[in-house]
Design an enzyme around this catalytic site. Structure first.
Site, short mmCIF file in Angstrom:
data_model
loop_
_atom_site.label_atom_id
_atom_site.label_comp_id
_atom_site.label_asym_id
_atom_site.label_seq_id
_atom_site.Cartn_x
_atom_site.Cartn_y
_atom_site.Cartn_z
N SER A 273 0.85 -1.18 0.00
CA SER A 273 0.00 0.00 0.00
C SER A 273 0.89 1.23 0.00
CB SER A 273 -0.92 0.01 1.22
OG SER A 273 -1.79 1.12 1.18
N GLU A 274 0.57 2.19 -0.85
CA GLU A 274 1.48 3.31 -1.08
C GLU A 274 1.74 4.17 0.15
OE1 GLU A 274 -1.20 6.62 -3.28
OE2 GLU A 274 -1.47 4.57 -3.95
N ASN A 275 0.88 4.07 1.18
CA ASN A 275 1.12 4.85 2.40
C ASN A 275 2.18 4.21 3.29
OD1 ASN A 275 -0.81 2.77 2.89
ND2 ASN A 275 -1.43 3.75 4.80
N SER B 43 8.33 4.24 0.65
CA SER B 43 7.30 3.57 -0.14
C SER B 43 7.32 4.06 -1.59
CB SER B 43 5.92 3.82 0.48
OG SER B 43 4.91 3.15 -0.25
#
Length: 225
Positions: free
Chosen positions: A47-49, A89
Site C-alpha cells: 500500500s502506497e502509504n 514507499s
C-alpha cells in the site's frame, strides 16, 4: 445483458498474479483482488502509504486505528509484513520494485494511455493520488473497470478524453465482459464473456478491437456483489 460483477472481475484479475509477486492495489474495486488469490499463492500486497504485506481486512475485534491502507481501509499485516514511511514507499514504487499495480480507471486508449481521475467530477476534485507514480513505476499496469459508463459510453477509446494519469502504461484490462491486452496493434480480447458476441464487443468499444486467435470464454465463479 450478461456481465461480471465487481467481485468476479476482481477474482479474474487475481488469477493472473504470479506467485511471489509484489503487487499494489488501487483504491476501490482493485482492493477486492486480495480476497480472491488462488490457494497457496504467496503474494506481498503493498500500500502506497507505507505497508508492505497488507493482510486481509481487519475484523471488528482486530482493528488497529493506525493500521490502514491508502484508502483508509482497516487492515491487518500478513506474516513478514512491515511498515515503512511514505518516502521509502514511493522510492520503492519509483525504483521499479512493484511487479504489478492494479488500478481502477475511467478510460484506456488503444496505445495504453490511461485516465483514472477527473478534476471536473463534482465535489471530488483532482484525486489522482499516487496513481501517476504507480502507473509509470510498476513493471506492469493492469486496469479493472466496467466496459462502459452507466450511460453506455465506451471506456476503451482510440484516445482518452479525460486528463491523463500516464501515457502508454497499460498492459491488460479486466472489464465486466472481457479480458483485453493492449498491444502494439491496439486492443486484443483474450477472453470474452459467454453471451457477448464479437459484434457486441466491437459495438461497445470506442476503438478497433481484435479477438485473439485463441480467445477463450471468460468465466468466473458465482460471487456475491
Amino acid at each position: 445483458m450478461p456481465a461480471l460483477n465487481r467481485n468476479q472481475m476482481a477474482w479474474r484479475a487475481a488469477q493472473d498474479i504470479a506467485d511471489g509477486a509484489v503487487v499494489n492495489l488501487g483504491i476501490g474495486m482493485p482492493v477486492l483482488v486480495s480476497d480472491h488469490l488462488p490457494a497457496g499463492r504467496d503474494v506481498f500486497f503493498q500500500s502506497e502509504n507505507g505497508v508492505i504485506g497488507v493482510g486481509p481486512a481487519a475484523k471488528p475485534d482486530e482493528i488497529e486505528p493506525d493500521l490502514v491502507d491508502a484508502g483508509s481501509r482497516k487492515i491487518t499485516l500478513r506474516p513478514g509484513g512491515s511498515i515503512i514511511d511514505s518516502v521509502w514507499s514511493f522510492a520503492m514504487i519509483r525504483g521499479g520494485h512493484i511487479d504489478v499495480t492494479i488500478l481502477g480507471g475511467f478510460e484506456v486508449a488503444a496505445n495504453g494511455d490511461f485516465a483514472n481521475w477527473d478534476s471536473r467530477v463534482p465535489n471530488k476534485g483532482p484525486l489522482v493520488g499516487g496513481a501517476m507514480d504507480l502507473a509509470v513505476g510498476a513493471r506492469a499496469t493492469w486496469v479493472i473497470m466496467e466496459h462502459n459508463t452507466k450511460g453506455g459510453a465506451p471506456r476503451l477509446l482510440e484516445r482518452c478524453t479525460l486528463p491523463l494519469t500516464a501515457k502508454g502504461c497499460v498492459k491488460r484490462i479486466y472489464t465486466d465482459i472481457a479480458v483485453i491486452d493492449v498491444t502494439t496493434a491496439g486492443f486484443v480480447a483474450r477472453e470474452l464473456l459467454e453471451g457477448v458476441s464479437s459484434d457486441e464487443l466491437r459495438a461497445r468499444t470506442g476503438a478497433p478491437i481484435a479477438l485473439a486467435a485463441d480467445c477463450r470464454p471468460l468465466a468466473a465463479p458465482p460471487l456475491a456483489v
